[in-house]
Design an enzyme around this catalytic site. Structure first.
Site, PDB file in Angstrom:
ATOM      1  N   ASP A 186      -6.908  -8.028   6.587  1.00  0.00           N
ATOM      2  CA  ASP A 186      -7.794  -8.189   5.421  1.00  0.00           C
ATOM      3  C   ASP A 186      -8.743  -9.369   5.616  1.00  0.00           C
ATOM      4  OD1 ASP A 186      -7.926  -6.399   3.377  1.00  0.00           O
ATOM      5  OD2 ASP A 186      -6.293  -7.267   2.190  1.00  0.00           O
TER       6      ASP A 186
ATOM      7  N   GLN B 206      -1.381  -5.497  -0.731  1.00  0.00           N
ATOM      8  CA  GLN B 206      -2.381  -5.031  -1.704  1.00  0.00           C
ATOM      9  C   GLN B 206      -2.477  -6.007  -2.881  1.00  0.00           C
ATOM     10  OE1 GLN B 206      -4.406  -2.259  -1.342  1.00  0.00           O
ATOM     11  NE2 GLN B 206      -5.418  -2.927  -3.216  1.00  0.00           N
TER      12      GLN B 206
ATOM     13  N   LYS C 224      -5.152   4.142   2.264  1.00  0.00           N
ATOM     14  CA  LYS C 224      -5.095   3.322   3.490  1.00  0.00           C
ATOM     15  C   LYS C 224      -4.018   3.855   4.435  1.00  0.00           C
ATOM     16  CE  LYS C 224      -6.894  -0.721   1.121  1.00  0.00           C
ATOM     17  NZ  LYS C 224      -6.607  -1.937   0.354  1.00  0.00           N
TER      18      LYS C 224
END
Ligand SMILES: NC(=O)c1ccc[n+]([C@@H]2O[C@H](COP(=O)([O-])OP(=O)(O)OC[C@H]3O[C@@H](n4cnc5c(N)ncnc54)[C@H](OP(=O)(O)O)[C@@H]3O)[C@@H](O)[C@H]2O)c1
Length: 299
Positions: A120, A97, A53
């Site tokens: 997200d 994460q 990412k």
């Protein structure tokens, strides 16, 4: 002839559009898009995802900030970092994460990210906007957003008259996917572990999306001839044919047999998987446009 969607190629086209959009924003306003990625602990798979990412963010021309915190980080320390990132005007997206180490509670951390920086799409405000059909105000969870790119490139933006079945009702995928399909006017059924005669439910689908986590569960007899089949599952199974102790990835769909019935199908790996990271980049540049008071691009 069955079309097998090349997720890598579609993801690359999204990334190209993100690069163009982030450069245009910089040229017009001087704003450089910024993404912060936070990882706690030593899980090797999570570290691999986070590196990918951060690398992709740099490739898109973003400011890319990675915070790598030790396993013993406390809830308070992580919460304090999120607050610092929330206040940083150079950062438009924040990603923590998951999963976090067991002693940490992820939910309050996710909900403490400013909704406009929640790239997200997991904040309740973003889930709520999607649920109320407000697709332009919030940020949509990356994997369903990516799967929806496939659906739209196959069927167009208006799914009126089409039946869609989503197997799986998770907050991460099943529910937002169903809402995206509904917002595009499909007639949507959400199936799950308590659904009766799942095969018959699936056979009704013009668009069948499987997000279960059960290797090759969807069989050819479950697929309506000519349907579009999107396989979200990622399952690692033993592959003794490749040598002792070897494994391979398969989806939730028995690919070979279903490809003979479907008109369009996604493979695993190389289908939905590559789209998740592409849509994360898309969400970040969208967040940067909104923060700059500009109309955000669509992907
Ligand atoms: N980047 C990506 O490509 C990406 C991203 C996210 C997820 N995934 C993959 O997608 C899959 C699903 O992920 P998730 O997070 O949504 O999983 P999850 O939270 O475990 O949800 C699985 C869903 O499948 C349903 N289910 C389980 N067994 C079933 C059965 N026998 N028949 C019908 N439904 C059944 C469950 O029903 P109940 O609710 O009734 O228990 C649940 O709603 C996993 O393989 C995951 O690795 C991939």
């Amino acid at each position: 002839m069955t079309t097998v969607i090349d997720g890598k190629q579609v993801a690359a086209s999204v990334i190209d559009a993100v690069k163009t959009a982030s450069q245009a924003l910089k040229d017009q306003t001087g704003v450089k898009t910024g993404l912060a990625v936070v990882i706690v602990g030593d899980d090797p798979a999570s570290h691999a995802y986070v590196s990918a990412k951060s690398r992709m963010a740099k490739e898109c021309g973003f400011t890319s900030v990675q915070h790598t915190l030790p396993e013993e980080t406390t809830q308070e320390e992580l919460a304090a970092l999120v607050q610092t990132l929330n206040r940083d005007d150079n950062l438009h997206g924040i990603l923590v994460q998951l999963p976090l180490p067991k002693h940490l509670n992820s939910e309050p951390i996710i909900q403490s990210i400013l909704p406009e920086k929640d790239v997200d799409g997991l904040h309740v405000v973003n889930a709520g906007r999607l649920a109320t059909g407000d697709l332009d105000g919030g940020l949509v969870s990356c994997t369903p957003a990516g799967a929806m790119v496939f659906v739209k490139r196959t069927h167009g933006a208006d799914l009126s008259g089409l039946n869609a079945v989503v197997i799986g009702r998770s907050n991460l995928f099943g529910k937002p996917m169903a809402q995206l399909l509904l917002a595009a006017n499909a007639t949507v059924t959400i199936a799950h572990s308590r659904t009766k005669d799942l095969a018959a439910v699936c056979r009704n689908a013009d668009i069948l999306v499987a997000a279960v986590g059960r290797p090759e569960m969807v069989k050819a007899g479950w697929v309506k001839p000519g349907a579009t089949v999107i396989d979200v599952g990622i399952n690692r199974i033993a592959a003794p044919e490749r040598g002792e102790g070897k494994s391979r990835l398969v989806g939730d769909v028995a690919f070979d047999e279903c490809a003979e019935v479907a008109a369009v199908i996604t493979p695993v790996p190389g289908g939905v998987g590559p789209m998740t990271i592409a849509m994360l980049m898309a969400n970040t540049v969208i967040a940067a446009y909104r923060k700059a008071g500009k109309t955000a691009p669509k992907f």
